[in-house]
Scaffold this active site. Structure first.
Site, PDB file in Angstrom:
ATOM      1  N   HIS A  12     -48.925  88.102   1.308  1.00 56.87           N
ATOM      2  CA  HIS A  12     -49.181  87.463   2.604  1.00 56.87           C
ATOM      3  C   HIS A  12     -47.891  86.934   3.219  1.00 56.87           C
ATOM      4  O   HIS A  12     -47.125  86.204   2.587  1.00 56.87           O
ATOM      5  CB  HIS A  12     -50.167  86.312   2.390  1.00 56.87           C
ATOM      6  CG  HIS A  12     -50.668  85.685   3.648  1.00 56.87           C
ATOM      7  ND1 HIS A  12     -50.782  84.328   3.791  1.00 56.87           N
ATOM      8  CD2 HIS A  12     -51.101  86.220   4.821  1.00 56.87           C
ATOM      9  CE1 HIS A  12     -51.276  84.047   4.985  1.00 56.87           C
ATOM     10  NE2 HIS A  12     -51.472  85.178   5.635  1.00 56.87           N
ATOM     11  N   GLU A  39     -47.683  91.893   4.176  1.00 59.58           N
ATOM     12  CA  GLU A  39     -48.293  91.618   5.476  1.00 59.58           C
ATOM     13  C   GLU A  39     -47.381  90.659   6.215  1.00 59.58           C
ATOM     14  O   GLU A  39     -46.759  89.783   5.604  1.00 59.58           O
ATOM     15  CB  GLU A  39     -49.684  90.999   5.264  1.00 59.58           C
ATOM     16  CG  GLU A  39     -50.430  90.631   6.537  1.00 59.58           C
ATOM     17  CD  GLU A  39     -50.194  89.204   7.020  1.00 59.58           C
ATOM     18  OE1 GLU A  39     -50.695  88.865   8.104  1.00 59.58           O
ATOM     19  OE2 GLU A  39     -49.492  88.429   6.323  1.00 59.58           O
ATOM     20  N   ASP A  41     -46.472  88.928  10.525  1.00 60.75           N
ATOM     21  CA  ASP A  41     -46.936  88.708  11.900  1.00 60.75           C
ATOM     22  C   ASP A  41     -45.855  89.105  12.900  1.00 60.75           C
ATOM     23  O   ASP A  41     -44.724  88.634  12.807  1.00 60.75           O
ATOM     24  CB  ASP A  41     -47.275  87.231  12.105  1.00 60.75           C
ATOM     25  CG  ASP A  41     -48.298  86.737  11.099  1.00 60.75           C
ATOM     26  OD1 ASP A  41     -49.454  87.175  11.182  1.00 60.75           O
ATOM     27  OD2 ASP A  41     -47.937  85.927  10.223  1.00 60.75           O
ATOM     28  N   HIS A  54     -45.509  83.647  13.092  1.00 56.26           N
ATOM     29  CA  HIS A  54     -46.958  83.460  13.082  1.00 56.26           C
ATOM     30  C   HIS A  54     -47.432  82.625  14.258  1.00 56.26           C
ATOM     31  O   HIS A  54     -48.393  82.977  14.944  1.00 56.26           O
ATOM     32  CB  HIS A  54     -47.397  82.812  11.776  1.00 56.26           C
ATOM     33  CG  HIS A  54     -48.866  82.518  11.706  1.00 56.26           C
ATOM     34  ND1 HIS A  54     -49.413  81.350  12.216  1.00 56.26           N
ATOM     35  CD2 HIS A  54     -49.901  83.232  11.211  1.00 56.26           C
ATOM     36  CE1 HIS A  54     -50.716  81.363  12.026  1.00 56.26           C
ATOM     37  NE2 HIS A  54     -51.045  82.493  11.424  1.00 56.26           N
ATOM     38  N   GLU A 114     -49.455  92.646  11.371  1.00 53.59           N
ATOM     39  CA  GLU A 114     -50.451  91.935  12.161  1.00 53.59           C
ATOM     40  C   GLU A 114     -49.872  91.633  13.538  1.00 53.59           C
ATOM     41  O   GLU A 114     -48.850  90.944  13.669  1.00 53.59           O
ATOM     42  CB  GLU A 114     -50.899  90.635  11.505  1.00 53.59           C
ATOM     43  CG  GLU A 114     -51.964  89.951  12.355  1.00 53.59           C
ATOM     44  CD  GLU A 114     -52.487  88.642  11.804  1.00 53.59           C
ATOM     45  OE1 GLU A 114     -53.008  87.838  12.621  1.00 53.59           O
ATOM     46  OE2 GLU A 114     -52.363  88.401  10.598  1.00 53.59           O
TER      47      GLU A 114
END
Length: 248
Positions: A12, A39, A41, A54, A114
């Site tokens: 993450h 993952e 952002d 994020h 993301e």
């Protein structure tokens, strides 16, 4: 259903709890532990540079202040995005998507990008991040997996880079998930593990979708989800849930 080319465990925000999120240090932290997927952002600066962050502001994860949508990338690139986590990370920056793609290539990491648009920038962010991801990972196997909580951003990503796989993100899976994922041509559905149960997982899988569950930090819970049929676990505890902890 097409085969799922991604690992069972995804780190993450790059490095979970071990490094400042969404930095190159985070990506390398995951890779050092043997993880094969990260993952992170991606959003746009005021001058439309795709970079990693994020939040809608830079305040929490840097020594700067203000809304990301109002800052040029050269302004953000001078900020310290590591010291908030630990002094050893002083000088870490908010990297561009291009720098992260190079890092992933070097470390052999698959990517879940993301798309995290700032308010009122959903379509623009989806389009530009997807287009940039398609260019940067043009020969990658597996290709980057695009995801977003924003239906509008993911729709724009679909139109800009139709060949890249997409997954729609939810906190709690709504009743119309079949319609939403079908409209977007998704290969996967991404959801909080707190709102998943065995029956829902079975229904999602029966619809031909793969499932990514976030943010799972308990090993036994992760193993339970995999038994239900969840394909990938996204975790902050990349030290506890190792790259092969969920192999079956």
């Amino acid at each position: 259903m097409k085969s799922w080319p991604y690992p069972r465990v995804c780190a993450h925000r790059g490095g979970g709890t071990l490094a400042p999120e969404n930095t190159l240090a985070a990506m390398r932290a995951g890779a050092r532990l043997g993880h094969k997927m990260v993952e992170f952002d991606a959003k746009l600066s005021a001058d439309n540079i795709a970079f990693l962050l994020h939040d809608d502001t830079v305040d929490r994860t840097s020594n700067g202040h203000g809304a990301a949508a109002r800052l040029r990338y050269d302004e953000m690139s001078s900020l310290d995005a590591g010291s908030w986590r630990d002094a050893v990370f002083a000088g870490e920056r908010m990297p561009t998507l291009a720098l992260v793609a190079a890092c992933c290539r070097e470390a052999g990491l698959a990517a879940n990008v993301e798309i995290k648009p700032c308010p009122q920038r959903e379509v623009e962010t989806g389009r530009l991040v997807a287009r940039e991801a398609a260019r940067l990972w043009s020969d990658a196997t597996p290709p980057p997996l695009l995801s977003s909580f924003s239906f509008e951003a993911l729709a724009a990503a679909r139109d800009a880079a139709p060949d890249l796989p997409r997954g729609l993100l939810f906190e709690r899976v709504p009743g119309d998930w079949p319609e939403q994922t079908a409209d977007l041509g998704c290969v996967s559905l991404h959801a909080s593990d707190r709102h998943l149960d065995e029956g829902l997982v079975a229904r999602i899988k029966a619809a031909g979708l793969h499932i990514l569950a976030y943010t799972v930090n308990d090993l036994e819970r992760a193993r339970c989800l995999v038994r239900w049929g969840v394909d990938t676990i996204c975790t902050d505890r990349i030290d506890l849930i190792g790259p092969h902890a969920l192999d079956v």
